[in-house]
Design an enzyme around this catalytic site. Sequence first.
Site, PDB file in Angstrom:
ATOM      1  N   LYS A   1       0.838  -1.212   0.000  1.00  0.00           N
ATOM      2  CA  LYS A   1       0.000   0.000   0.000  1.00  0.00           C
ATOM      3  C   LYS A   1       0.873   1.262   0.000  1.00  0.00           C
ATOM      4  O   LYS A   1       0.555   2.261  -0.656  1.00  0.00           O
ATOM      5  CB  LYS A   1      -0.923  -0.012   1.217  1.00  0.00           C
ATOM      6  CG  LYS A   1      -1.746   1.250   1.416  1.00  0.00           C
ATOM      7  CD  LYS A   1      -2.780   1.493   0.323  1.00  0.00           C
ATOM      8  CE  LYS A   1      -3.507   2.821   0.542  1.00  0.00           C
ATOM      9  NZ  LYS A   1      -4.474   3.112  -0.513  1.00  0.00           N
TER      10      LYS A   1
ATOM     11  N   LYS B   1       0.032  11.422   5.618  1.00  0.00           N
ATOM     12  CA  LYS B   1       0.362  10.301   6.517  1.00  0.00           C
ATOM     13  C   LYS B   1       1.020   9.167   5.739  1.00  0.00           C
ATOM     14  O   LYS B   1       2.057   8.628   6.128  1.00  0.00           O
ATOM     15  CB  LYS B   1      -0.942   9.819   7.193  1.00  0.00           C
ATOM     16  CG  LYS B   1      -0.829   8.552   7.969  1.00  0.00           C
ATOM     17  CD  LYS B   1      -1.787   7.426   7.603  1.00  0.00           C
ATOM     18  CE  LYS B   1      -2.923   7.556   6.700  1.00  0.00           C
ATOM     19  NZ  LYS B   1      -3.563   6.360   6.228  1.00  0.00           N
TER      20      LYS B   1
HETATM   21  P1  NAP Z   1     -12.544   8.900   7.262  1.00  0.00           P
HETATM   22  O1  NAP Z   1     -13.649   9.208   6.342  1.00  0.00           O
HETATM   23  O2  NAP Z   1     -11.928   9.994   8.055  1.00  0.00           O
HETATM   24  O3  NAP Z   1     -13.052   7.756   8.261  1.00  0.00           O
HETATM   25  C1  NAP Z   1     -12.288   7.353   9.351  1.00  0.00           C
HETATM   26  C2  NAP Z   1     -13.191   6.738  10.388  1.00  0.00           C
HETATM   27  O4  NAP Z   1     -12.406   6.327  11.500  1.00  0.00           O
HETATM   28  C3  NAP Z   1     -14.224   7.728  10.932  1.00  0.00           C
HETATM   29  O5  NAP Z   1     -15.444   7.042  10.999  1.00  0.00           O
HETATM   30  C4  NAP Z   1     -13.675   8.104  12.301  1.00  0.00           C
HETATM   31  O6  NAP Z   1     -14.672   8.379  13.255  1.00  0.00           O
HETATM   32  C5  NAP Z   1     -12.975   6.826  12.710  1.00  0.00           C
HETATM   33  N1  NAP Z   1     -11.884   7.084  13.659  1.00  0.00           N
HETATM   34  C6  NAP Z   1     -10.870   7.963  13.548  1.00  0.00           C
HETATM   35  N2  NAP Z   1     -10.022   7.858  14.579  1.00  0.00           N
HETATM   36  C7  NAP Z   1     -10.544   6.928  15.392  1.00  0.00           C
HETATM   37  C8  NAP Z   1     -10.143   6.385  16.632  1.00  0.00           C
HETATM   38  N3  NAP Z   1      -8.991   6.792  17.238  1.00  0.00           N
HETATM   39  N4  NAP Z   1     -10.927   5.447  17.210  1.00  0.00           N
HETATM   40  C9  NAP Z   1     -12.058   5.027  16.596  1.00  0.00           C
HETATM   41  N5  NAP Z   1     -12.490   5.501  15.418  1.00  0.00           N
HETATM   42  C10 NAP Z   1     -11.737   6.423  14.812  1.00  0.00           C
HETATM   43  O7  NAP Z   1     -11.322   8.194   6.497  1.00  0.00           O
HETATM   44  P2  NAP Z   1     -11.361   7.256   5.196  1.00  0.00           P
HETATM   45  O8  NAP Z   1     -11.158   8.113   3.993  1.00  0.00           O
HETATM   46  O9  NAP Z   1     -12.530   6.330   5.272  1.00  0.00           O
HETATM   47  O10 NAP Z   1      -9.987   6.453   5.413  1.00  0.00           O
HETATM   48  C11 NAP Z   1      -9.876   5.344   6.288  1.00  0.00           C
HETATM   49  C12 NAP Z   1      -8.586   4.592   5.956  1.00  0.00           C
HETATM   50  O11 NAP Z   1      -8.640   4.148   4.599  1.00  0.00           O
HETATM   51  C13 NAP Z   1      -7.306   5.444   6.072  1.00  0.00           C
HETATM   52  O12 NAP Z   1      -6.252   4.660   6.573  1.00  0.00           O
HETATM   53  C14 NAP Z   1      -7.043   5.855   4.640  1.00  0.00           C
HETATM   54  O13 NAP Z   1      -5.671   6.146   4.421  1.00  0.00           O
HETATM   55  C15 NAP Z   1      -7.510   4.608   3.884  1.00  0.00           C
HETATM   56  N6  NAP Z   1      -7.944   4.823   2.490  1.00  0.00           N
HETATM   57  C16 NAP Z   1      -8.786   5.855   2.155  1.00  0.00           C
HETATM   58  C17 NAP Z   1      -9.165   6.006   0.824  1.00  0.00           C
HETATM   59  C18 NAP Z   1     -10.076   7.138   0.384  1.00  0.00           C
HETATM   60  O14 NAP Z   1     -10.180   7.372  -0.836  1.00  0.00           O
HETATM   61  N7  NAP Z   1     -10.750   7.842   1.275  1.00  0.00           N
HETATM   62  C19 NAP Z   1      -8.710   5.110  -0.147  1.00  0.00           C
HETATM   63  C20 NAP Z   1      -7.892   4.047   0.229  1.00  0.00           C
HETATM   64  C21 NAP Z   1      -7.504   3.908   1.555  1.00  0.00           C
HETATM   65  P3  NAP Z   1     -15.388   9.821  13.324  1.00  0.00           P
HETATM   66  O15 NAP Z   1     -16.550   9.695  12.387  1.00  0.00           O
HETATM   67  O16 NAP Z   1     -15.783   9.981  14.739  1.00  0.00           O
HETATM   68  O17 NAP Z   1     -14.369  10.836  12.879  1.00  0.00           O
END
Ligand code: NAP
Length: 294
Positions: free
Chosen positions: A171, A239
């Site tokens: 990744k 990150k």
């Molecule tokens: P996101 O929309 O910010 O969602 C993250 C989730 O994690 C939120 O529901 C958040 O809760 C929760 N969270 C954050 N910190 C936490 C903690 N300490 N304890 C418990 N829950 C926690 O992020 P995302 O875009 O879905 O990304 C998630 C992962 O996938 C990341 O590692 C990212 O690098 C990876 N990723 C993302 C994409 C993309 O296109 N977005 C693509 C590939 C991979 P709250 O709702 O309370 O904030």
Amino acid sequence: MTNIAFIGLGIMGSPMAIHLAKAGHEVVGFNRTPEKTRPLVEAGGRAAESIADAVADAEVVCVMVPDSPDVTDVLAGEGGVFDSAKSGTLIIDFSSIRPDVTTQLAEQAAARGMRLLDAPVSGGEAGAKNAALSIMVGGEAEDFAAAKPFFDIVGKTVVHVGPSGSGQTVKAANQLIVAANIEALAEAVVFLEAYGVDTTAALEVLGGGLAGSKVLDQKKQNMLDRSFDPGFRIELHHKDLGIVTAAAREAGVVAPLGGLVAQLMASALANGDGGLDHSALLRGVERLSGRTQP
Ligand code: NAP
């Protein structure tokens, strides 16, 4: 049908959990901000009020949170998955985190009779919504085989790439390639605009040649419209480039382009663009070129 707990229902986790529920599994979702459980509940899942509640009856626990400290909190924190799940539980961490952290967490899981796979994904929000993710999986072959039916529900290209931590290493490489591609596309758009070229026509023809890419297909409209709603946030890509540059240094290899694009991503964050989609690297090119738009 399997009892699945899904922790982290953000941009990626929510559609993934919904696909698992629509496939007929019993999905219990936990999200720190409770309102985000609503779409899962509307799709037939249940909302839990704590991680302990979510994982109590789970055979499979999926995690999709931002960063290494978050995954560590969710798994090894007080009242977390290691404290609350049954022995034998299969944990699938879809988050993108540091490979060394994954490996340590997998050892802690094994000490409790649990199994942990690192299974970061690529394909963006569109890939999550369309169940078309690429999933790069690290861990034991038999755990991969057990998890494969679930991967096939949320992903299209699912590959076991090696032992624990390997998925995260792959990744990291993915994020290096994507960032460099986005930066090159952004520079091309600003360059074309400086010459008054019809950028829509230009990107159409570029997309059909060797310059064509999924990045071009998926990000060109964001750039042309200056519409940077995430998507994948700059702060998350920052990150990931920290993971790439640190891991490359530890391995004794150099990634000059990775280092450069990591600096440009850091600059985007420092300029207040951390919450925008990573296609907003274009704004950095505009800043450097003295062509900032109102
Ligand atoms: P996101 O929309 O910010 O969602 C993250 C989730 O994690 C939120 O529901 C958040 O809760 C929760 N969270 C954050 N910190 C936490 C903690 N300490 N304890 C418990 N829950 C926690 O992020 P995302 O875009 O879905 O990304 C998630 C992962 O996938 C990341 O590692 C990212 O690098 C990876 N990723 C993302 C994409 C993309 O296109 N977005 C693509 C590939 C991979 P709250 O709702 O309370 O904030």
